[in-house]
Design a protein around this motif. Structure first.
Motif, PDB file in Angstrom:
ATOM      1  N   LYS A 243      -5.956  -8.734  -3.034  1.00 53.80           N
ATOM      2  CA  LYS A 243      -7.145  -8.000  -3.097  1.00 53.80           C
ATOM      3  C   LYS A 243      -8.305  -8.381  -4.094  1.00 53.80           C
ATOM      4  CE  LYS A 243      -8.270  -3.058  -3.868  1.00 53.80           C
ATOM      5  NZ  LYS A 243      -7.737  -1.682  -4.051  1.00 53.80           N
ATOM      6  N   ILE A 244      -7.798  -8.839  -5.238  1.00 52.30           N
ATOM      7  CA  ILE A 244      -8.709  -9.402  -6.348  1.00 52.30           C
ATOM      8  C   ILE A 244      -9.563 -10.463  -5.587  1.00 52.30           C
ATOM      9  CG2 ILE A 244      -8.938 -10.517  -8.467  1.00 52.30           C
ATOM     10  CD1 ILE A 244      -6.731  -8.442  -9.275  1.00 52.30           C
TER      11      ILE A 244
ATOM     12  N   ASP B 194      -3.505  -3.840 -19.148  1.00 54.78           N
ATOM     13  CA  ASP B 194      -2.916  -3.534 -17.683  1.00 54.78           C
ATOM     14  C   ASP B 194      -1.848  -2.428 -17.707  1.00 54.78           C
ATOM     15  OD1 ASP B 194      -4.577  -5.417 -16.373  1.00 54.78           O
ATOM     16  OD2 ASP B 194      -2.570  -6.869 -16.388  1.00 54.78           O
TER      17      ASP B 194
ATOM     18  N   GLU C 152       2.440   1.433  -3.386  1.00 55.43           N
ATOM     19  CA  GLU C 152       1.283   1.847  -4.376  1.00 55.43           C
ATOM     20  C   GLU C 152       0.882   3.637  -4.269  1.00 55.43           C
ATOM     21  OE1 GLU C 152      -0.526   0.655  -6.711  1.00 55.43           O
ATOM     22  OE2 GLU C 152      -0.574  -1.535  -6.084  1.00 55.43           O
TER      23      GLU C 152
ATOM     24  N   GLY D 131      -0.254  -4.721 -13.392  1.00 55.46           N
ATOM     25  CA  GLY D 131      -1.275  -5.384 -12.826  1.00 55.46           C
ATOM     26  C   GLY D 131      -1.168  -6.338 -11.792  1.00 55.46           C
ATOM     27  N   THR D 132      -1.133  -7.691 -11.961  1.00 54.62           N
ATOM     28  CA  THR D 132      -0.978  -8.300 -11.011  1.00 54.62           C
ATOM     29  C   THR D 132       0.243  -9.416 -11.289  1.00 54.62           C
ATOM     30  OG1 THR D 132      -2.509 -10.062 -11.800  1.00 54.62           O
ATOM     31  CG2 THR D 132      -3.464  -8.745 -10.110  1.00 54.62           C
TER      32      THR D 132
ATOM     33  N   MET E  61       4.127  -5.997  -4.275  1.00 55.57           N
ATOM     34  CA  MET E  61       2.907  -5.407  -4.762  1.00 55.57           C
ATOM     35  C   MET E  61       1.758  -6.218  -5.540  1.00 55.57           C
ATOM     36  SD  MET E  61       4.599  -1.828  -5.969  1.00 55.57           S
ATOM     37  CE  MET E  61       2.986  -1.310  -6.585  1.00 55.57           C
TER      38      MET E  61
ATOM     39  N   LYS F 131       0.698  -0.993  -0.034  1.00 49.36           N
ATOM     40  CA  LYS F 131      -0.048   0.090   0.081  1.00 49.36           C
ATOM     41  C   LYS F 131       0.744   1.344  -0.074  1.00 49.36           C
ATOM     42  CE  LYS F 131      -3.788   1.936   2.245  1.00 49.36           C
ATOM     43  NZ  LYS F 131      -3.428   3.578   2.212  1.00 49.36           N
TER      44      LYS F 131
ATOM     45  N   ARG G  69      -1.980  -7.239  -4.859  1.00 49.29           N
ATOM     46  CA  ARG G  69      -3.085  -6.952  -5.879  1.00 49.29           C
ATOM     47  C   ARG G  69      -3.753  -8.038  -5.960  1.00 49.29           C
ATOM     48  NH1 ARG G  69      -0.231  -3.066 -10.554  1.00 49.29           N
ATOM     49  NH2 ARG G  69      -0.049  -1.218  -9.334  1.00 49.29           N
ATOM     50  N   LYS G  70      -3.096  -9.399  -6.228  1.00 47.95           N
ATOM     51  CA  LYS G  70      -3.824 -10.656  -6.234  1.00 47.95           C
ATOM     52  C   LYS G  70      -4.630 -10.922  -4.888  1.00 47.95           C
ATOM     53  CE  LYS G  70      -0.541 -12.865  -9.207  1.00 47.95           C
ATOM     54  NZ  LYS G  70       0.718 -13.945  -9.226  1.00 47.95           N
TER      55      LYS G  70
END
Length: 696
Positions: free
Chosen positions: A466-467, A445, A178, A406-407, A459, A175, A463-464
């Motif tokens: 979170k998805i 992406d 990001e 992206g992921t 990161m 985070k 992200r993975k």
């Protein structure tokens, strides 16, 4: 048979009577109340054999431990001799010895793996003792060897403490990173901004000459390699015009690839909308106009095929006014350029208009910052691994940079420009192909350069996760709020599809096109979409999910074909997307519940009734109209009221069985499971005819 008392056997085996009683009850199922109980001599011999084996195993284990301890002590002695110059003071050694004798903490936090030496420090125990404990667990580990959390947890519990898995701070770190990326993206300084080439997207209806126009501009031949003359993949090309660079982004003209065109509009500065002068505005032309308006991107209308006799540019301009686009020569602000990809008429004017429009937009970027941009296309190459075609939108991308896409993450091993040559750097608005990613990213992406590969990996993992969490939250689970709605929907059939394609953009476009085919009666759901050949894993998933596999420009391997044939999984491969969509529509129609209508085939009147004990009731009938056929469905009417529904059990003409009896003839018949036929009853024969659905 001789008997042996338990206490005597316990004394011989050098164990307590209580322990022996427990073994007898648990291992042999022998009921022993106390130490004075007796057992058979045969059972006693078995117990002696069991204990002798255990003692032998213990002796072997002890020997292994002693041998291993001696080796460990030798290693420690050698290490101490090497570090003799850096020995600690007696006071420090004494403090450490006291610390080693202390009891371990009640709760110990561990990572997923831990080195044996570090575990000994956390337990406040000598390394030799920890290694001994691991050996008793069946784990042979040296001082500097890593062990997993479960092994360490068992050992810690044997010392009366508890082990907990340390919570990963990957999410927090990610985070922060990001936020750092966002801050970098927001930093805009006019002093560092320089002019950049415009990114131009070519859009329009299928077969209006988009690829041919691009070929004419960059003097290459793309159309010849495409199936059906349709551009199936997105590519980016850079051309020079009097020292000015222009980057062209070529999107497919196929109507099913709406999503790919929309993505093109998101990364572009100018759109060239190709309209055939002899064809005019078509449905996909309208879609392209809507995408451009939504993205607020300036459009240049290229009225193509001006070399044809039927060309009518004024009609095109007239049709454009219906969508709020008024040509400049008609008093509007939409640039319209008549061109011909075949004769190269008007190409110079078109390029000049692109440069002019770009100057009006004042397109600038900072080449000295961390690069960021968008993935145009991605695929899995057999020899090179994941390959992504990307477009740098800001900053300069260099070979060796670590990026997050992206992921997906990776470190750029090589960069190849649109001419096929290797390059070490790519500035703003320059498309390149990169190698070195961990997975195939999704087309569209965003990518950003980060400080190192570890940061990128953290990161990507965050992200993975979170998805995954969002997927769980949005999954269609029954709750009190939606239970009534699901009951109201009733039983909805579902067609599950697995999509495999040669490039990621095709996967996305096919997925969206297929899912748009869903109707009220049949829902189409793409349960998996990926790049690459159709494999055994795909077939297994299709078998488990009762799905069909759609391959676009890919084929199944031999193992996949064999397993699909064995399990009855259907694999369909296509090169043109129209064929795939048509086949799926047919599959959906086939899945619809068939509708039936009743067709009355004839009516007969019962004029005489015979009752035969061994057969039942036989009715002598006269066929009033139509005909009656053997085994047809019938209903018995009395005063026009249905008193029975069944099937014909028999149908005869005189003494012979008949397949059917037509109007005007007499027959004998019996109705299955109904013997109460009376004179004057009407027997109505009918069939249920299936109505085949014609569409959705």
């Amino acid at each position: 048979m001789a008997k042996v008392r338990i206490y005597e056997l316990a004394k011989e085996l050098e164990v307590s009577s209580k322990e022996l009683i427990t073994v007898l009850m648990d291992e042999f199922g022998v009921e022993a109340k106390n130490h004075m109980s007796v057992i058979d001599e045969e059972d006693a011999d078995l117990i002696k054999e069991l204990y002798s084996e255990q003692q032998k195993e213990a002796a072997d284990k002890k020997e292994i431990i002693e041998e291993y301890e001696s080796k460990i002590n030798e290693e420690i002695t050698k290490q101490q001799s090497k570090n003799s110059k850096r020995r600690k003071s007696a006071a420090v050694r004494k403090a450490e010895a006291e610390k080693a004798e202390e009891t371990p903490d009640e709760v110990i936090e561990l990572d997923e793996t831990i080195i044996v030496k570090d575990l000994a420090d956390k337990l406040k125990k000598p390394v030799v003792e920890v290694i001994k404990g691991l050996i008793f667990q069946g784990v042979m580990a040296s001082v500097n060897q890593e062990i997993d959390f479960n092994t360490a947890e068992k050992l810690i519990e044997s010392y009366g403490s508890f082990a907990v898995l340390k919570e990963s701070n990957v999410g927090e770190i990610a985070k922060e990173q990001e936020d750092e990326i966002d801050d970098v993206n927001e930093e805009v300084s006019e002093d560092t901004q320089v002019k950049r080439p415009p990114i131009v997207t070519i859009m329009g209806h299928v077969d209006h000459g988009k690829t041919s126009l691009l070929d004419a501009i960059k003097e290459s031949k793309v159309t010849a390699t495409e199936a059906g003359g349709i551009t199936q993949h997105i590519g980016a090309y850079t051309v020079d015009l009097n020292g000015e660079k222009i980057t062209f982004l070529d999107t497919p003209g196929h109507e099913a690839f709406t999503a790919m065109r929309a993505r093109g509009a998101q990364v572009t500065d100018i759109v060239i909308l190709v309209v055939a002068a002899d064809d005019g505005i078509m449905p996909q032309t309208v879609e392209a106009i809507n995408h451009c308006k939504a993205a607020e991107v300036p459009m240049i209308i290229a009225i193509n095929k001006m070399d044809k006799e039927s060309a009518n540019p004024d009609r095109v301009k007239q049709e454009l006014t219906e969508y709020g686009l008024l040509a400049e020569d008609w008093g509007g602000d939409t640039i319209c350029v008549p061109v011909s990809a075949h004769t190269k008429q008007g190409l110079d004017t078109l390029l000049e208009m692109i440069v002019l429009t770009a100057e009006m937009q004042e397109l600038k970027a900072d080449p000295n910052r961390r690069a960021k941009g968008t993935v145009i296309e991605a695929k899995l190459d057999k020899g090179r691994g994941p390959v992504a075609s990307i477009l740098v939108q800001n900053g300069t991308l260099k070979s060796g940079d670590s990026i997050i896409v992206g992921t997906t993450y990776g470190r750029i091993r090589a960069m190849i420009d649109d001419k096929g040559a290797k390059t070490k750097a790519a500035g703003p608005s320059i498309p390149v192909e990169i190698l070195g990613l961990s997975e195939v990213p999704s087309a569209g992406d965003r990518f950003t350069v980060v400080k190192d590969e570890k940061t990128a990996r953290n990161m990507a993992d965050a992200r993975k996760e979170k998805i995954r969490q969002e997927h769980f939250q949005t999954s269609n689970r029954v709750s009190m709020e939606n239970l009534y709605n699901q009951i109201q929907e009733g039983k909805v059939k579902e067609l599950s599809v697995i999509v495999k394609a040669d490039v990621q953009g095709s996967v996305e476009a096919v997925r969206q096109s297929i899912e748009k085919l869903s109707a009220e009666t049949v829902k189409v759901r793409v349960i998996h979409g990926a790049v690459g050949a159709i494999t055994e894993t795909d077939v297994s998933l299709a078998y488990a999910s009762n799905a069909i596999i759609i391959g676009f420009n890919v084929r199944p391997d031999n193992n996949a074909i064999a397993i699909a044939e064995r399990d009855g999984v259907e694999i369909k491969t296509y090169r043109i997307i129209y064929d795939a969509l048509d086949d799926i529509k047919s599959a959906m129609i086939g899945m619809l519940d068939p509708e039936y209508k009743e067709v009355v085939i004839g009516r007969a009147e019962a004029r005489q009734v015979y009752k035969i004990s061994s057969v039942g009731t036989i009715a002598g009938c006269y066929i009033l109209n139509g005909k009656l056929t053997r085994n047809c469905k019938v209903r018995v009417l009395r005063d026009n009221i249905v008193i029975a529904e069944s099937t014909l059990a028999s149908l005869k003409r005189f003494k012979d069985d008949a397949k059917e009896v037509a109007a005007g003839f007499e027959c004998g018949l019996s109705v299955e499971k109904f013997n109460d036929i009376k004179e004057g009853d009407i027997i109505e024969g009918y069939i249920m005819e299936e109505i085949k659905p014609k569409g959705l």
